[in-house]
Design a protein around this motif. Structure first.
Motif, mmCIF file in Angstrom:
data_model
loop_
_atom_site.group_PDB
_atom_site.id
_atom_site.type_symbol
_atom_site.label_atom_id
_atom_site.label_comp_id
_atom_site.label_asym_id
_atom_site.label_seq_id
_atom_site.Cartn_x
_atom_site.Cartn_y
_atom_site.Cartn_z
ATOM 1 N N PRO A 185 0.813 -1.229 0.000
ATOM 2 C CA PRO A 185 0.000 0.000 0.000
ATOM 3 C C PRO A 185 0.842 1.272 0.000
ATOM 4 C CG PRO A 185 -0.864 -1.596 1.576
ATOM 5 C CD PRO A 185 0.460 -2.119 1.112
ATOM 6 N N ALA A 186 1.981 1.256 0.710
ATOM 7 C CA ALA A 186 2.846 2.443 0.715
ATOM 8 C C ALA A 186 3.383 2.721 -0.687
ATOM 9 C CB ALA A 186 4.004 2.244 1.695
ATOM 10 N N GLY A 187 3.736 1.657 -1.407
ATOM 11 C CA GLY A 187 4.212 1.831 -2.777
ATOM 12 C C GLY A 187 3.130 2.378 -3.688
ATOM 13 N N VAL A 188 1.902 1.888 -3.527
ATOM 14 C CA VAL A 188 0.783 2.401 -4.318
ATOM 15 C C VAL A 188 0.591 3.887 -4.048
ATOM 16 C CG1 VAL A 188 -1.720 2.283 -4.662
ATOM 17 C CG2 VAL A 188 -0.389 0.169 -4.460
ATOM 18 N N TYR A 189 0.601 4.269 -2.780
ATOM 19 C CA TYR A 189 0.413 5.679 -2.388
ATOM 20 C C TYR A 189 1.491 6.564 -3.014
ATOM 21 C CZ TYR A 189 -0.043 9.784 0.626
ATOM 22 O OH TYR A 189 -0.194 11.059 1.102
ATOM 23 N N ALA A 190 2.743 6.094 -2.937
ATOM 24 C CA ALA A 190 3.848 6.913 -3.442
ATOM 25 C C ALA A 190 3.804 7.033 -4.966
ATOM 26 C CB ALA A 190 5.176 6.304 -2.997
ATOM 27 N N LEU A 191 3.585 5.934 -5.659
ATOM 28 C CA LEU A 191 3.618 5.963 -7.120
ATOM 29 C C LEU A 191 2.463 6.754 -7.711
ATOM 30 C CD1 LEU A 191 4.702 2.271 -7.812
ATOM 31 C CD2 LEU A 191 6.050 4.324 -8.219
ATOM 32 N N ARG A 192 1.350 6.807 -6.994
ATOM 33 C CA ARG A 192 0.218 7.600 -7.479
ATOM 34 C C ARG A 192 0.464 9.096 -7.358
ATOM 35 N NH1 ARG A 192 -5.139 4.536 -5.031
ATOM 36 N NH2 ARG A 192 -5.435 3.021 -6.728
ATOM 37 N N ARG A 193 1.335 9.486 -6.427
ATOM 38 C CA ARG A 193 1.494 10.902 -6.126
ATOM 39 C C ARG A 193 2.823 11.493 -6.579
ATOM 40 N NH1 ARG A 193 -2.049 8.596 -3.257
ATOM 41 N NH2 ARG A 193 -3.829 9.731 -2.334
ATOM 42 N N VAL A 194 3.768 10.641 -6.937
ATOM 43 C CA VAL A 194 5.060 11.142 -7.392
ATOM 44 C C VAL A 194 5.052 11.172 -8.921
ATOM 45 C CG1 VAL A 194 7.535 10.757 -7.458
ATOM 46 C CG2 VAL A 194 6.262 10.268 -5.366
ATOM 47 N N ALA A 195 5.136 12.361 -9.490
ATOM 48 C CA ALA A 195 5.132 12.501 -10.947
ATOM 49 C C ALA A 195 6.553 12.333 -11.467
ATOM 50 C CB ALA A 195 4.570 13.863 -11.336
ATOM 51 N N LEU A 196 6.894 11.148 -11.917
ATOM 52 C CA LEU A 196 8.234 10.887 -12.427
ATOM 53 C C LEU A 196 8.385 11.478 -13.816
ATOM 54 C CD1 LEU A 196 8.646 7.176 -11.252
ATOM 55 C CD2 LEU A 196 9.522 9.247 -10.174
ATOM 56 N N PRO A 197 9.594 11.937 -14.169
ATOM 57 C CA PRO A 197 9.777 12.646 -15.444
ATOM 58 C C PRO A 197 9.705 11.758 -16.678
ATOM 59 C CG PRO A 197 11.877 12.375 -14.314
ATOM 60 C CD PRO A 197 10.818 11.925 -13.351
ATOM 61 N N ALA A 198 9.819 10.434 -16.516
ATOM 62 C CA ALA A 198 9.796 9.529 -17.670
ATOM 63 C C ALA A 198 8.951 8.307 -17.319
ATOM 64 C CB ALA A 198 11.205 9.110 -18.065
ATOM 65 N N SER A 199 8.142 7.853 -18.279
ATOM 66 C CA SER A 199 7.260 6.705 -18.015
ATOM 67 C C SER A 199 8.052 5.432 -17.738
ATOM 68 C CB SER A 199 6.333 6.485 -19.211
ATOM 69 O OG SER A 199 7.083 6.209 -20.395
ATOM 70 N N GLY A 200 9.268 5.327 -18.311
ATOM 71 C CA GLY A 200 10.077 4.129 -18.101
ATOM 72 C C GLY A 200 10.577 3.963 -16.684
ATOM 73 N N LEU A 201 10.468 5.018 -15.868
ATOM 74 C CA LEU A 201 10.917 4.925 -14.478
ATOM 75 C C LEU A 201 9.923 4.180 -13.596
ATOM 76 C CD1 LEU A 201 12.389 8.509 -13.966
ATOM 77 C CD2 LEU A 201 13.661 6.377 -14.282
ATOM 78 N N TYR A 202 8.636 4.174 -13.988
ATOM 79 C CA TYR A 202 7.624 3.515 -13.156
ATOM 80 C C TYR A 202 7.846 2.004 -13.052
ATOM 81 C CZ TYR A 202 4.961 7.847 -12.822
ATOM 82 O OH TYR A 202 4.559 9.117 -12.541
#
Length: 499
Positions: free
Chosen positions: A200-217
């Motif tokens: 759940p912590a990973g879901v929360y972080a990935l939803r709210r952190v706008a990474l500069p490149a899609s390949g980073l997700y």
């Protein structure tokens, strides 16, 4: 050999392994057999003659590779498909494991005169079904959703208790039943706690952190899985259970670029499988295998004809007594034969070998032969057994392949739907899909030509559809499309509304 030579050899092996996937798909054989064969050819007793006999290195690399493979399994498992099967799968992964270990150890000790600790180790090696082997078969074999879910969830859950048991048996100290049960329970609880916290912590972080490149997700998701595995292990918990739970949560959450993440994880898992099986093939010495072939064959027969059926039977009784459901005799027969073994038993067999336990190398050879022989026998025969038991039918529609690309600014999803051969969506008109009001089929691609459909456009097998839906209705739309694929325009009549 220099670095460039190693790079060339590794690249050639990977290309050959990738090419062999098509051969495996046509013959129905799990790819692990071809990869193990490549390893045998590369090893000291093979054509290339590379000397690799470091069991400790093989164990460490093997555990990491299994964690990556298990992470891909969690990310690609659809929770709605396996949810109802989880209670039964957990019984098979705990009670079933215990029954299988005891039955196989007792019969091997009695018939082959094997010392009890070694017999228990052999039983523990072979008790766990292999996620990679099971998934490779399930992708080609249409089964009832609940039965497929049981096999899928069991292969994800049962690695954890077997690893714990092998570690304790390999330690060399005297063990009591209470000690084994307590340690196992503690490690499983720690692993589950880590997985349920990081997911759940990973879901929360990935939803709210706008990474500069899609390949980073995708990289971030795989890194989270490895953090979970190593963190749980350092806390003396089950790393495998932790990584499976974390990735199961991540894979079923609405994350940015989820389709790309799953594709990346699948590629990483394939690379891990290739490296793992080739490495294990190199570790085995083909010159030593004929000596243990007959005892290994006897042990394998006891496993598939006695220990595995006994574990399924006892688990079915427990499931019924606990009112968790029921397993028909047909399902029990299929589950008994579908307990495929793969990399997991071979990797586990390196643990006592690396610990210097006397006789462990012979056990490794036993397990290696059992995996090769019985995977060769069981894998290709599963489709025939499923049809014989009436658990699969020719032409049965498989689940639709649905991918989603998030449209963040509109809070909407774009679904790409492929209509497979045999789907009852063939011949259905657009309006008969009865999608929610906030979902629409915007484009149809047919034989390479795309067009905007009308409400009376008739869909055909092989069509690709683009469906735009609000994020809130996405799961409803997916369920409705799958219901129509299974039952056609009368899905609602049959009680499959998808809502």
């Amino acid at each position: 050999m220099g670095l460039n030579v190693w790079l060339l050899l590794s690249a050639v092996v990977v290309i050959a392994a990738i090419a062999s996937v098509r051969i495996a798909h046509r013959t129905g054989l799990p790819t692990l057999l071809i990869y193990l064969g490549l390893g045998l050819l590369l090893g000291e007793g093979g054509i290339v003659g590379i000397n690799f006999d470091n069991a400790q290195t093989a164990q460490q690399l093997g555990m990491v590779a299994l964690a990556v493979i298990l992470a891909e399994g969690g990310l690609t498992t659809n929770w709605t498909h396996v949810r109802d099967a989880v209670p039964t799968a957990l019984v098979l992964a705990t009670v079933g494991i215990a029954v299988s270990v005891v039955v196989l150890a007792a019969t091997v000790a009695a018939l082959l005169g094997m010392e009890w600790r070694m017999a228990l180790l052999l039983g523990a090696f072979l008790a766990s079904t292999d996620a990679a082997a099971v998934f490779s078969v399930l992708r080609r074999l249409p089964l009832p959703p609940r039965l497929a879910g049981i096999l899928e969830a069991e292969s994800g859950f049962n690695d954890a208790p077997t690893v714990i048991l092998v570690m304790m048996l390999s330690a060399g100290s005297s063990l009591t039943l209470s000690h084994v049960l307590l340690d196992t329970a503690v490690e499983l609880v720690i692993g589950a706690a880590v997985g349920l916290a990081v997911g759940p912590a990973g879901v929360y972080a990935l939803r709210r952190v706008a990474l500069p490149a899609s390949g980073l997700y995708p990289i971030a998701v795989l890194a989270l899985a490895l953090v979970t595995y190593s963190g749980a292990t350092l806390l003396h918990g089950s790393g495998f259970l932790a990584v499976y739970l974390t990735t199961l949560i991540l894979g079923n959450a609405r994350l940015p670029h989820r389709a790309a993440t799953r594709g990346f994880a699948e590629g990483a898992a394939w690379l891990a499988q290739i490296g793992l099986f080739v490495m294990l093939g190199m570790l085995a010495d083909p010159r030593e295998l004929p000596v243990v072939f007959v005892p290994a064959l006897v042990s394998g027969l006891l496993l598939v004809l006695l220990a595995r059926p006994a574990s399924v039977l006892v688990s079915a009784v427990v499931v019924r007594l606990l009112r968790l459901g029921s397993l028909s005799w047909r399902e029990q027969v299929f589950l008994s034969w579908a307990g495929l073994r793969g990399a997991v038993p071979v990797v586990l067999a390196t643990i006592p070998w690396a610990a210097g336990l006397p006789g462990a190398k012979s056990l490794f050879n036993d397990v290696f032969i059992i995996v090769i022989v019985f995977t060769f026998v069981q894998g290709p025969t599963l489709p025939y057994l499923a049809r014989l038991l009436g658990l699969a039918a020719e032409g049965e529609a498989r689940d639709l392949d649905v991918e989603a690309a998030p449209l963040e600014e509109l809070n909407a999803d774009l679904l790409q739907v492929r209509i497979p051969r045999g789907s009852l969506m063939h011949g259905v008109e657009i309006f008969e899909l009865r999608l929610p009001a906030n979902a629409m089929v915007t484009l149809v691609v047919r034989k390479g030509q795309s067009f905007v459909p009308t409400q009376t456009t008739r869909l055909l097998a092989g069509d690709q559809l683009l469906v735009v839906t609000t994020a809130a209705q996405r799961e409803t739309v997916e369920r409705r499309l799958r219901a129509v694929s299974r039952r056609g325009k009368l899905a609602g009549w049959y009680g499959e509304r998808g809502g």
